[in-house]
Design a protein around this motif. Structure first.
Motif, PDB file in Angstrom:
ATOM      1  N   VAL A 195      10.308 -12.933  -9.775  1.00  8.68           N
ATOM      2  CA  VAL A 195       9.359 -11.876 -10.118  1.00  8.68           C
ATOM      3  C   VAL A 195       9.065 -11.932 -11.609  1.00  8.68           C
ATOM      4  O   VAL A 195       9.979 -11.900 -12.436  1.00  8.68           O
ATOM      5  CB  VAL A 195       9.913 -10.482  -9.737  1.00  8.68           C
ATOM      6  CG1 VAL A 195       8.964  -9.387 -10.231  1.00  8.68           C
ATOM      7  CG2 VAL A 195      10.104 -10.370  -8.238  1.00  8.68           C
ATOM      8  N   VAL A 196       7.776 -12.027 -11.958  1.00  9.19           N
ATOM      9  CA  VAL A 196       7.380 -12.059 -13.368  1.00  9.19           C
ATOM     10  C   VAL A 196       6.652 -10.789 -13.787  1.00  9.19           C
ATOM     11  O   VAL A 196       6.595 -10.460 -14.980  1.00  9.19           O
ATOM     12  CB  VAL A 196       6.504 -13.293 -13.681  1.00  9.19           C
ATOM     13  CG1 VAL A 196       7.305 -14.574 -13.502  1.00  9.19           C
ATOM     14  CG2 VAL A 196       5.242 -13.318 -12.819  1.00  9.19           C
ATOM     15  N   ALA A 197       6.084 -10.056 -12.818  1.00  9.23           N
ATOM     16  CA  ALA A 197       5.363  -8.835 -13.171  1.00  9.23           C
ATOM     17  C   ALA A 197       5.200  -7.936 -11.950  1.00  9.23           C
ATOM     18  O   ALA A 197       5.110  -8.422 -10.813  1.00  9.23           O
ATOM     19  CB  ALA A 197       3.993  -9.157 -13.756  1.00  9.23           C
ATOM     20  N   ILE A 198       5.169  -6.640 -12.212  1.00 11.27           N
ATOM     21  CA  ILE A 198       4.872  -5.638 -11.183  1.00 11.27           C
ATOM     22  C   ILE A 198       3.773  -4.742 -11.729  1.00 11.27           C
ATOM     23  O   ILE A 198       3.898  -4.180 -12.820  1.00 11.27           O
ATOM     24  CB  ILE A 198       6.111  -4.808 -10.820  1.00 11.27           C
ATOM     25  CG1 ILE A 198       7.205  -5.698 -10.235  1.00 11.27           C
ATOM     26  CG2 ILE A 198       5.741  -3.707  -9.814  1.00 11.27           C
ATOM     27  CD1 ILE A 198       8.505  -4.972  -9.982  1.00 11.27           C
ATOM     28  N   LEU A 245       0.858  -1.184   0.000  1.00  9.88           N
ATOM     29  CA  LEU A 245       0.000   0.000   0.000  1.00  9.88           C
ATOM     30  C   LEU A 245       0.896   1.237   0.000  1.00  9.88           C
ATOM     31  O   LEU A 245       1.565   1.530   0.988  1.00  9.88           O
ATOM     32  CB  LEU A 245      -0.916  -0.008   1.228  1.00  9.88           C
ATOM     33  CG  LEU A 245      -1.939   1.118   1.335  1.00  9.88           C
ATOM     34  CD1 LEU A 245      -2.939   1.062   0.181  1.00  9.88           C
ATOM     35  CD2 LEU A 245      -2.666   1.049   2.681  1.00  9.88           C
ATOM     36  N   LEU A 246       0.901   1.954  -1.120  1.00  9.92           N
ATOM     37  CA  LEU A 246       1.746   3.134  -1.241  1.00  9.92           C
ATOM     38  C   LEU A 246       1.047   4.396  -0.747  1.00  9.92           C
ATOM     39  O   LEU A 246       1.699   5.332  -0.271  1.00  9.92           O
ATOM     40  CB  LEU A 246       2.198   3.313  -2.690  1.00  9.92           C
ATOM     41  CG  LEU A 246       2.948   2.126  -3.302  1.00  9.92           C
ATOM     42  CD1 LEU A 246       3.347   2.437  -4.733  1.00  9.92           C
ATOM     43  CD2 LEU A 246       4.178   1.764  -2.472  1.00  9.92           C
ATOM     44  N   SER A 247      -0.275   4.408  -0.888  1.00 10.67           N
ATOM     45  CA  SER A 247      -1.114   5.499  -0.380  1.00 10.67           C
ATOM     46  C   SER A 247      -2.540   4.984  -0.396  1.00 10.67           C
ATOM     47  O   SER A 247      -2.795   3.900  -0.947  1.00 10.67           O
ATOM     48  CB  SER A 247      -0.973   6.750  -1.257  1.00 10.67           C
ATOM     49  OG  SER A 247      -1.656   6.575  -2.484  1.00 10.67           O
ATOM     50  N   PRO A 248      -3.521   5.701   0.174  1.00  8.35           N
ATOM     51  CA  PRO A 248      -4.900   5.189   0.159  1.00  8.35           C
ATOM     52  C   PRO A 248      -5.441   4.931  -1.246  1.00  8.35           C
ATOM     53  O   PRO A 248      -6.373   4.142  -1.402  1.00  8.35           O
ATOM     54  CB  PRO A 248      -5.693   6.295   0.862  1.00  8.35           C
ATOM     55  CG  PRO A 248      -4.708   6.925   1.780  1.00  8.35           C
ATOM     56  CD  PRO A 248      -3.418   6.910   1.016  1.00  8.35           C
ATOM     57  N   ASP A 249      -4.847   5.556  -2.267  1.00  6.00           N
ATOM     58  CA  ASP A 249      -5.352   5.342  -3.619  1.00  6.00           C
ATOM     59  C   ASP A 249      -4.331   4.717  -4.569  1.00  6.00           C
ATOM     60  O   ASP A 249      -4.527   4.698  -5.772  1.00  6.00           O
ATOM     61  CB  ASP A 249      -5.871   6.657  -4.210  1.00  6.00           C
ATOM     62  CG  ASP A 249      -4.814   7.750  -4.264  1.00  6.00           C
ATOM     63  OD1 ASP A 249      -3.634   7.450  -3.972  1.00  6.00           O
ATOM     64  OD2 ASP A 249      -5.167   8.896  -4.581  1.00  6.00           O
ATOM     65  N   THR A 250      -3.236   4.167  -4.035  1.00  2.00           N
ATOM     66  CA  THR A 250      -2.223   3.521  -4.885  1.00  2.00           C
ATOM     67  C   THR A 250      -1.727   2.227  -4.247  1.00  2.00           C
ATOM     68  O   THR A 250      -1.312   2.217  -3.088  1.00  2.00           O
ATOM     69  CB  THR A 250      -1.025   4.446  -5.136  1.00  2.00           C
ATOM     70  OG1 THR A 250      -1.471   5.649  -5.759  1.00  2.00           O
ATOM     71  CG2 THR A 250      -0.001   3.771  -6.050  1.00  2.00           C
ATOM     72  N   VAL A 251      -1.796   1.153  -5.021  1.00  2.00           N
ATOM     73  CA  VAL A 251      -1.351  -0.166  -4.571  1.00  2.00           C
ATOM     74  C   VAL A 251      -0.376  -0.731  -5.601  1.00  2.00           C
ATOM     75  O   VAL A 251      -0.562  -0.548  -6.809  1.00  2.00           O
ATOM     76  CB  VAL A 251      -2.544  -1.129  -4.396  1.00  2.00           C
ATOM     77  CG1 VAL A 251      -2.090  -2.563  -4.235  1.00  2.00           C
ATOM     78  CG2 VAL A 251      -3.395  -0.713  -3.209  1.00  2.00           C
ATOM     79  N   GLU A 252       0.663  -1.415  -5.121  1.00  2.00           N
ATOM     80  CA  GLU A 252       1.599  -2.092  -6.009  1.00  2.00           C
ATOM     81  C   GLU A 252       1.541  -3.585  -5.737  1.00  2.00           C
ATOM     82  O   GLU A 252       1.684  -4.022  -4.597  1.00  2.00           O
ATOM     83  CB  GLU A 252       3.019  -1.569  -5.798  1.00  2.00           C
ATOM     84  CG  GLU A 252       4.020  -2.141  -6.799  1.00  2.00           C
ATOM     85  CD  GLU A 252       5.384  -1.473  -6.685  1.00  2.00           C
ATOM     86  OE1 GLU A 252       5.610  -0.462  -7.367  1.00  2.00           O
ATOM     87  OE2 GLU A 252       6.205  -1.961  -5.870  1.00  2.00           O
ATOM     88  N   VAL A 280      -3.260   2.068 -14.581  1.00  2.18           N
ATOM     89  CA  VAL A 280      -2.430   0.882 -14.347  1.00  2.18           C
ATOM     90  C   VAL A 280      -1.135   0.974 -15.154  1.00  2.18           C
ATOM     91  O   VAL A 280      -1.162   1.268 -16.354  1.00  2.18           O
ATOM     92  CB  VAL A 280      -3.174  -0.414 -14.734  1.00  2.18           C
ATOM     93  CG1 VAL A 280      -2.316  -1.634 -14.426  1.00  2.18           C
ATOM     94  CG2 VAL A 280      -4.514  -0.501 -14.014  1.00  2.18           C
ATOM     95  N   VAL A 281      -0.025   0.727 -14.482  1.00  2.00           N
ATOM     96  CA  VAL A 281       1.265   0.556 -15.160  1.00  2.00           C
ATOM     97  C   VAL A 281       1.707  -0.871 -14.874  1.00  2.00           C
ATOM     98  O   VAL A 281       1.963  -1.238 -13.728  1.00  2.00           O
ATOM     99  CB  VAL A 281       2.322   1.555 -14.659  1.00  2.00           C
ATOM    100  CG1 VAL A 281       3.660   1.293 -15.360  1.00  2.00           C
ATOM    101  CG2 VAL A 281       1.870   2.990 -14.894  1.00  2.00           C
ATOM    102  N   PHE A 282       1.769  -1.686 -15.932  1.00  2.00           N
ATOM    103  CA  PHE A 282       2.063  -3.113 -15.798  1.00  2.00           C
ATOM    104  C   PHE A 282       3.415  -3.413 -16.426  1.00  2.00           C
ATOM    105  O   PHE A 282       3.608  -3.249 -17.634  1.00  2.00           O
ATOM    106  CB  PHE A 282       0.966  -3.931 -16.480  1.00  2.00           C
ATOM    107  CG  PHE A 282       1.156  -5.421 -16.366  1.00  2.00           C
ATOM    108  CD1 PHE A 282       0.760  -6.104 -15.227  1.00  2.00           C
ATOM    109  CD2 PHE A 282       1.729  -6.140 -17.398  1.00  2.00           C
ATOM    110  CE1 PHE A 282       0.933  -7.476 -15.119  1.00  2.00           C
ATOM    111  CE2 PHE A 282       1.911  -7.511 -17.300  1.00  2.00           C
ATOM    112  CZ  PHE A 282       1.506  -8.174 -16.156  1.00  2.00           C
TER     113      PHE A 282
END
Length: 246
Positions: free
Chosen positions: A210-213, A194-201, A227-229
């Motif tokens: 690791v295959v994706a972020i 949880l990066l902020s209340p409106d951003t999750v990674e 979304v940035v995938f």
């Protein structure tokens, strides 16, 4: 970052979201000639005989054999299997003038088949004498069946969860640990931050790698998610939006 439940309240992530299928920016390159099929920037980087038989390939999370068949002078079919089970079926049909490719992929890894139709324009011809699919193609339109386009998110101060109507989903706490994606034949694990209340990674792993972020940010107003995938397996980045279902 630790956020107090008092600061959190109702999360802007909570609810059903419609996935807008992103277009691949890099052209797909095909070559079908002399009984061999080669492809890059497509379903998989592949080089396999086009004789309609199942051929062993380097095992991925979702297939270990590929079957390529030249149906006719303007159509190619590809079947991907794992342990004998059909996972994906792709049919590529080229228009009579050779300028447009219509690709229909049927994903049978779910409880119901998910269909993805993508249309491409030719940007380069293939070698003389090769099949009509040969050359470079750039996607300009895509559509995903509704059953594979909806996801329900729920975010609390403790964790983040996702669930699709077909049963695939996860429930990951914000503790740095990896949690399983249920009903996923690729056995993907997910950790959430949880990066902020409106951003999750979200970080996806298979076999510990690791295959994706995926970083998701709710846009002000709460009607869409940006979304940035980052696909680590193929070294690609896709940027797209999701919209909230009314």
């Amino acid at each position: 970052m630790l956020l107090s439940p008092a600061l959190f309240g109702q999360s802007p992530f909570d609810g059903n979201w419609i996935i807008t299928q992103p277009l691949q920016q890099k052209p797909a390159v095909y070559l079908l000639a002399n009984g061999m099929f080669r492809c890059s920037g497509c379903m998989a980087e592949m080089e396999v005989k086009s004789d309609g038989d199942d051929h062993k390939v380097a095992e991925t999370a979702y297939w270990d054999t590929l079957n390529v068949q030249m149906v006719d002078t303007h159509t190619v079919a590809i079947i991907a299997k794992k342990a004998g089970k059909t996972m994906l079926t792709e049919v590529d049909a080229i228009s009579s003038d050779g300028t447009t490719l219509t690709q229909v992929v049927k994903d049978t890894t779910e409880a119901e088949t998910v269909t993805i139709e993508t249309r491409y324009r030719r940007v380069a011809n293939g070698p003389e004498g090769s099949h009509a699919i040969s050359g470079s193609w750039r996607a300009f339109k895509t559509n995903r069946s509704r059953n594979g386009s909806i996801v329900n998110y729920k975010c609390t101060a403790d964790g983040f969860s996702a669930e699709t109507p077909l049963g695939e989903g996860f429930n990951a706490k914000f503790d740095g640990k990896d949690y399983p994606v249920e009903d996923d034949p690729g056995r993907t694990m997910v950790s959430a931050k949880l990066l902020s209340p409106d951003t999750v990674e979200l970080t996806s792993k298979r076999n510990g790698e690791v295959v994706a972020i995926k970083r998701m940010s709710v846009v002000p107003g709460g009607k869409s998610i940006h979304v940035v995938f980052k696909n680590k397996e193929h070294a690609t980045i896709m940027v797209f939006d999701m919209r909230k279902e009314p």
